[in-house]
Motif scaffolding. Structure first.
Motif, mmCIF file in Angstrom:
data_model
loop_
_atom_site.group_PDB
_atom_site.id
_atom_site.type_symbol
_atom_site.label_atom_id
_atom_site.label_comp_id
_atom_site.label_asym_id
_atom_site.label_seq_id
_atom_site.Cartn_x
_atom_site.Cartn_y
_atom_site.Cartn_z
ATOM 1 N N SER A 211 0.806 -1.220 0.000
ATOM 2 C CA SER A 211 0.000 0.000 0.000
ATOM 3 C C SER A 211 0.840 1.271 0.000
ATOM 4 O O SER A 211 0.291 2.374 -0.129
ATOM 5 C CB SER A 211 -0.920 0.016 1.223
ATOM 6 N N ASN A 286 -4.973 3.552 -6.316
ATOM 7 C CA ASN A 286 -5.737 3.012 -5.192
ATOM 8 C C ASN A 286 -6.874 2.123 -5.678
ATOM 9 O O ASN A 286 -7.082 1.016 -5.172
ATOM 10 C CB ASN A 286 -6.285 4.161 -4.348
ATOM 11 N N ASN A 290 -6.477 -1.958 -5.138
ATOM 12 C CA ASN A 290 -7.398 -2.419 -4.098
ATOM 13 C C ASN A 290 -8.388 -3.409 -4.706
ATOM 14 O O ASN A 290 -9.199 -3.033 -5.545
ATOM 15 C CB ASN A 290 -8.139 -1.230 -3.491
#
Length: 318
Positions: A211, A286, A290
């Motif tokens: 991340s 993101n 994700n």
């Protein structure tokens, strides 16, 4: 085909919808500023603090023209050159601040999450204390302290911004490490006699770092806004050290009152465009990385050939 260790490139390519467009548009905007930063000496007609050419002073507050496409400011500087050189300053500060934040925050979060106990409590307390301060106020305090030691240059500005983001990387990596350290493969490594450093380096680091790229791109956009705020307040980089867009905006505050619009418009546009580009890259990454947000391309489904069944159907038809 993705390069070894860069499996996220395949995920970016296979992602469809808004996330993919956000990523590529943001990447194009950011790449344009990277080109300006790298080739600033070739693109900018003048130096970032050059007010004389062959002993002749540049005109003051000259409007945009074929000679000065963005005009000049009240310090006899070419605005276009300041914008181009400002891209280099922004990129240098962003890269230095993000690299230092990752280099400090990630190892501390890894150690705190894996070892736990007193070490974890002390580090969490320190990071929460830093996180409790408003980010801009903390950057101003650090800039005031560092400017006395390092001067009003790029390194001092980057380090003053670094302090803001260390707690973010620490908290993300520490929380991920706490949830992963009890996994079966970690227990197996311990049972085989691996020391804590080896376990963190070989078995935990690759899982908790996933991340960080997303946080890094979002922090890069925030770092630019913080740099501009420091320059606007007079706590950032001074004009004789490097070109900085926030400082140029501060100098242009009163110019619109006398009909001069170009001194503040172009540095402001540069700040908005680069922040927008970095934010789009971060948001696109993101949603791409994700699994809960990612929308993948639907690949065509091909069933294997049924040679035996086709032969039997042909014989039955006869």
């Amino acid at each position: 085909m993705a390069l070894p260790g860069f499996g996220w490139t395949t995920r970016v390519w296979r992602t469809r919808g808004l996330a993919r467009w956000m990523f590529w548009i943001g990447l194009a905007i950011t790449a344009a500023f990277v080109v300006l930063a790298i080739f600033a000496p070739l693109i900018a007609p003048y130096g970032f603090a050059e007010s004389r050419v062959d002993g002749v002073k540049l005109p003051k507050l000259a409007p945009p023209s074929s000679y000065f496409i963005f005009g000049t400011n009240d310090m006899f500087y070419d605005v276009f050159s300041r914008v181009v050189w400002g891209a280099r300053t922004a990129m240098e500060v962003i890269v230095i601040s993000v690299i230092f934040s990752v280099a400090i925050g990630v190892p501390l979060g890894l150690v705190a999450g894996f070892i736990g106990g007193v070490v974890d409590r002390v580090l969490v307390f320190l990071m929460d204390a830093l996180y409790a301060f408003p980010s801009l106020l903390l950057a101003i305090v650090m800039a005031f302290l560092l400017n006395q030691k390092l001067g009003n240059g790029i390194v001092a500005a980057a380090l003053s911004i670094t302090v803001i983001y260390i707690p973010q990387y620490f908290r993300v990596v520490r929380n991920t490490t706490v949830s992963v350290r009890e996994a079966t493969y970690v227990e197996a490594a311990r049972a085989l006699g691996a020391n804590p450093f080896t376990v963190m380096r070989k078995y935990l680091f690759g899982n908790v770092i996933q991340s960080v790229p997303v946080i890094g791109t979002l922090n890069a956009a925030d770092a630019l806004s913080t740099l501009a705020a420091l320059g606007f307040l007079g706590m950032g980089i001074q004009p004789n050290e490097a070109a900085e867009w926030g400082y140029d905006l501060n100098r242009a505050l009163d110019d619109p009152l006398i009909g001069v619009w170009w001194t503040g418009l172009f540095p402001g546009l540069a700040i908005v465009l680069l922040i927008t580009g970095l934010t789009l890259v971060g948001e696109g990454l993101n949603e791409t990385l994700n699994p809960a947000l990612r929308r993948r391309r639907m690949l065509p489904v091909r069933f294997p050939a049924r040679a035996g069944a086709d032969e039997r159907e042909t014989e039955a038809g006869r």
